[in-house]
Scaffold this motif. Structure first.
Motif, PDB file in Angstrom:
ATOM      1  N   ALA A 170      45.931   6.458   8.483  1.00 46.57           N
ATOM      2  CA  ALA A 170      46.806   6.144   9.615  1.00 46.57           C
ATOM      3  C   ALA A 170      46.461   4.806  10.265  1.00 46.57           C
ATOM      4  CB  ALA A 170      46.751   7.259  10.650  1.00 46.57           C
ATOM      5  N   GLY A 171      45.234   4.355  10.076  1.00 50.83           N
ATOM      6  CA  GLY A 171      44.817   3.065  10.631  1.00 50.83           C
ATOM      7  C   GLY A 171      45.105   1.889   9.717  1.00 50.83           C
ATOM      8  N   LEU A 172      45.727   2.135   8.565  1.00 60.81           N
ATOM      9  CA  LEU A 172      46.029   1.082   7.598  1.00 60.81           C
ATOM     10  C   LEU A 172      47.529   0.863   7.506  1.00 60.81           C
ATOM     11  CD1 LEU A 172      43.601   2.257   4.751  1.00 60.81           C
ATOM     12  CD2 LEU A 172      43.126   0.615   6.590  1.00 60.81           C
ATOM     13  N   ASN A 173      47.917  -0.234   6.895  1.00 57.99           N
ATOM     14  CA  ASN A 173      49.330  -0.530   6.674  1.00 57.99           C
ATOM     15  C   ASN A 173      49.647  -0.460   5.190  1.00 57.99           C
ATOM     16  OD1 ASN A 173      50.032  -1.106   9.412  1.00 57.99           O
ATOM     17  ND2 ASN A 173      48.983  -3.073   9.213  1.00 57.99           N
ATOM     18  N   ALA A 174      50.850  -0.038   4.857  1.00 53.39           N
ATOM     19  CA  ALA A 174      51.277   0.032   3.462  1.00 53.39           C
ATOM     20  C   ALA A 174      52.791  -0.108   3.395  1.00 53.39           C
ATOM     21  CB  ALA A 174      50.836   1.339   2.818  1.00 53.39           C
ATOM     22  N   ASP A 175      53.279  -0.422   2.208  1.00 59.73           N
ATOM     23  CA  ASP A 175      54.725  -0.466   1.954  1.00 59.73           C
ATOM     24  C   ASP A 175      55.240   0.893   1.499  1.00 59.73           C
ATOM     25  OD1 ASP A 175      54.869  -3.326   2.374  1.00 59.73           O
ATOM     26  OD2 ASP A 175      53.974  -3.574   0.387  1.00 59.73           O
ATOM     27  N   ALA A 197      53.307   8.512   7.635  1.00 61.06           N
ATOM     28  CA  ALA A 197      54.150   7.440   7.097  1.00 61.06           C
ATOM     29  C   ALA A 197      54.574   6.480   8.200  1.00 61.06           C
ATOM     30  CB  ALA A 197      55.372   8.039   6.403  1.00 61.06           C
ATOM     31  N   ARG A 198      54.924   7.012   9.357  1.00 55.81           N
ATOM     32  CA  ARG A 198      55.316   6.145  10.480  1.00 55.81           C
ATOM     33  C   ARG A 198      54.120   5.352  10.995  1.00 55.81           C
ATOM     34  NH1 ARG A 198      58.748  10.742  11.567  1.00 55.81           N
ATOM     35  NH2 ARG A 198      57.137  11.735  12.847  1.00 55.81           N
ATOM     36  N   ASP A 199      52.971   5.996  11.086  1.00 57.47           N
ATOM     37  CA  ASP A 199      51.777   5.292  11.563  1.00 57.47           C
ATOM     38  C   ASP A 199      51.419   4.121  10.653  1.00 57.47           C
ATOM     39  OD1 ASP A 199      51.506   7.037  13.701  1.00 57.47           O
ATOM     40  OD2 ASP A 199      49.988   8.295  12.716  1.00 57.47           O
ATOM     41  N   MET A 200      51.643   4.280   9.369  1.00 52.47           N
ATOM     42  CA  MET A 200      51.300   3.237   8.404  1.00 52.47           C
ATOM     43  C   MET A 200      52.393   2.184   8.262  1.00 52.47           C
ATOM     44  SD  MET A 200      49.387   5.344   5.349  1.00 52.47           S
ATOM     45  CE  MET A 200      48.510   3.861   4.807  1.00 52.47           C
ATOM     46  N   GLY A 201      53.543   2.454   8.858  1.00 50.57           N
ATOM     47  CA  GLY A 201      54.638   1.497   8.798  1.00 50.57           C
ATOM     48  C   GLY A 201      55.266   1.369   7.420  1.00 50.57           C
ATOM     49  N   VAL A 202      55.269   2.464   6.644  1.00 48.08           N
ATOM     50  CA  VAL A 202      55.771   2.361   5.285  1.00 48.08           C
ATOM     51  C   VAL A 202      57.303   2.260   5.285  1.00 48.08           C
ATOM     52  CG1 VAL A 202      53.804   3.673   4.419  1.00 48.08           C
ATOM     53  CG2 VAL A 202      55.973   4.857   4.825  1.00 48.08           C
ATOM     54  N   ILE A 203      57.804   1.647   4.236  1.00 45.68           N
ATOM     55  CA  ILE A 203      59.244   1.575   4.023  1.00 45.68           C
ATOM     56  C   ILE A 203      59.735   2.829   3.313  1.00 45.68           C
ATOM     57  CG2 ILE A 203      61.110   0.251   2.952  1.00 45.68           C
ATOM     58  CD1 ILE A 203      59.634  -1.244   5.183  1.00 45.68           C
ATOM     59  N   MET A 221      68.504  12.000   7.168  1.00 38.61           N
ATOM     60  CA  MET A 221      67.533  12.018   8.269  1.00 38.61           C
ATOM     61  C   MET A 221      66.740  10.726   8.371  1.00 38.61           C
ATOM     62  SD  MET A 221      65.986  15.886   7.825  1.00 38.61           S
ATOM     63  CE  MET A 221      66.127  16.078   6.050  1.00 38.61           C
ATOM     64  N   ARG A 222      67.164   9.696   7.626  1.00 46.84           N
ATOM     65  CA  ARG A 222      66.345   8.484   7.509  1.00 46.84           C
ATOM     66  C   ARG A 222      66.086   7.828   8.856  1.00 46.84           C
ATOM     67  NH1 ARG A 222      68.949   5.273   3.187  1.00 46.84           N
ATOM     68  NH2 ARG A 222      67.997   6.850   1.837  1.00 46.84           N
ATOM     69  N   ASP A 223      67.100   7.712   9.680  1.00 48.91           N
ATOM     70  CA  ASP A 223      66.904   7.078  10.994  1.00 48.91           C
ATOM     71  C   ASP A 223      65.923   7.864  11.845  1.00 48.91           C
ATOM     72  OD1 ASP A 223      68.647   5.081  10.279  1.00 48.91           O
ATOM     73  OD2 ASP A 223      70.365   5.921  11.346  1.00 48.91           O
ATOM     74  N   GLN A 224      66.043   9.185  11.791  1.00 50.13           N
ATOM     75  CA  GLN A 224      65.137  10.034  12.558  1.00 50.13           C
ATOM     76  C   GLN A 224      63.721   9.955  12.011  1.00 50.13           C
ATOM     77  OE1 GLN A 224      66.367  14.148  12.551  1.00 50.13           O
ATOM     78  NE2 GLN A 224      64.367  14.885  13.235  1.00 50.13           N
ATOM     79  N   LEU A 225      63.593   9.932  10.678  1.00 44.34           N
ATOM     80  CA  LEU A 225      62.277   9.873  10.043  1.00 44.34           C
ATOM     81  C   LEU A 225      61.574   8.556  10.325  1.00 44.34           C
ATOM     82  CD1 LEU A 225      62.875  11.407   6.493  1.00 44.34           C
ATOM     83  CD2 LEU A 225      61.307  12.272   8.234  1.00 44.34           C
ATOM     84  N   GLY A 226      62.334   7.456  10.208  1.00 40.28           N
ATOM     85  CA  GLY A 226      61.745   6.134  10.374  1.00 40.28           C
ATOM     86  C   GLY A 226      61.281   5.515   9.076  1.00 40.28           C
ATOM     87  N   PHE A 227      61.581   6.153   7.940  1.00 47.39           N
ATOM     88  CA  PHE A 227      61.246   5.624   6.617  1.00 47.39           C
ATOM     89  C   PHE A 227      62.147   6.318   5.594  1.00 47.39           C
ATOM     90  CE2 PHE A 227      58.603   9.269   7.459  1.00 47.39           C
ATOM     91  CZ  PHE A 227      58.577   9.989   6.282  1.00 47.39           C
TER      92      PHE A 227
END
Length: 256
Positions: A170-175, A197-203, A221-227
């Protein structure tokens, strides 16, 4: 997502995500031969867990693939059945130069891919409940009690999801995030994985385990999920754009 896919389309097409194979690899050979004939071999084969081997090492099983297609590399996470016993676990992790992605973020052709293997095991952690063990070391030690008479810890402790692994990622970033378990958009999924997934900012995320493909439902549900969440069915293969890879045995191409 649109910009990410446009900017990285060629690299994403060369990442193949494999659903649970459960010891079956013939479909992979078929897909690779078809891809080679069309000059579109993948650069990476990324297994989403439940590889489920025990009689030979993963390294040995991959020898024919690596000989026939030397440019293709292998990465994986474990699933719950990969920890059915110690033989399964050890055979999988005798993996040669295959990359074990669990707990790591690795650049695969410039795409940052994070891995979280295993399943939520009630006696370890079933969020949102309070965990019994924060990490595998504590589970294997069995807290303050130890193991009597030389007993070995349950091999399933190897395959469990632990809070410390989730908080580390959760402290890392990924695609892209790959998990064996499904995120919360699946009716048997876990909101803790959606939050990861949201914490990591994944696409995009990919998962196996459920032996179904509800990706069309996830898209609603993509908008609600955020990925962008994608499932990969039993013995299916999808590329990094979330597209089914052609060239699978008859009857598999039609899976949605």
């Amino acid at each position: 997502m649109h910009d990410f896919d446009q900017q990285n389309a060629e690299a994403l097409k060369r990442l193949w995500f494999l659903g649970d194979v459960h010891g079956e690899f013939r479909h992979l050979g078929t897909a690779l031969k078809t891809a080679a004939a069309d000059s579109r071999l993948p650069s990476w084969l990324i297994f989403l867990g439940d590889i489920e081997i025990f009689d030979r090492s993963f390294k040995d099983i991959m020898v024919p693939v690596r000989k026939a297609f030397p440019s293709v590399q292998v990465a994986f996470i474990h699933g719950n059945h990969d920890a059915d016993d110690y033989d399964h676990w050890e055979a999988l992790h005798d993996c040669g130069d295959a990359v074990a992605l669990h707990g790591h973020v690795v650049s695969l052709d410039g795409i940052l891919v994070a891995g979280l293997g295993g399943n939520f095991l009630g006696r370890v952690w079933a969020p949102p409940a309070t965990p019994t063990f924060l990490n595998k070391t504590k589970a294997m030690e069995r807290g303050p009690y130890g193991w009597r008479d030389g007993q070995r810890p349950s091999p399933r402790f190897h395959g469990a999801v632990y809070p410390d692994d989730v908080s580390h990622l959760a402290g890392l970033n990924a695609d892209i995030l790959i998990t064996h378990e499904a995120p919360g958009c699946h009716h048997h999924g876990w909101e803790a994985l959606s939050q990861l997934a949201r914490d990591m900012g994944v696409i995009r995320s990919f998962h196996g385990h459920t032996h179904d493909d509800l990706s069309e439902n996830y898209a609603l549900m993509r908008d609600q999920l955020g990925f962008d969440a994608r499932a990969v069915n039993l013995c299916d293969i999808k590329n990094g754009l979330g597209e089914l890879v052609p060239g699978l045995p008859p009857g598999m191409e039609s899976r949605s």
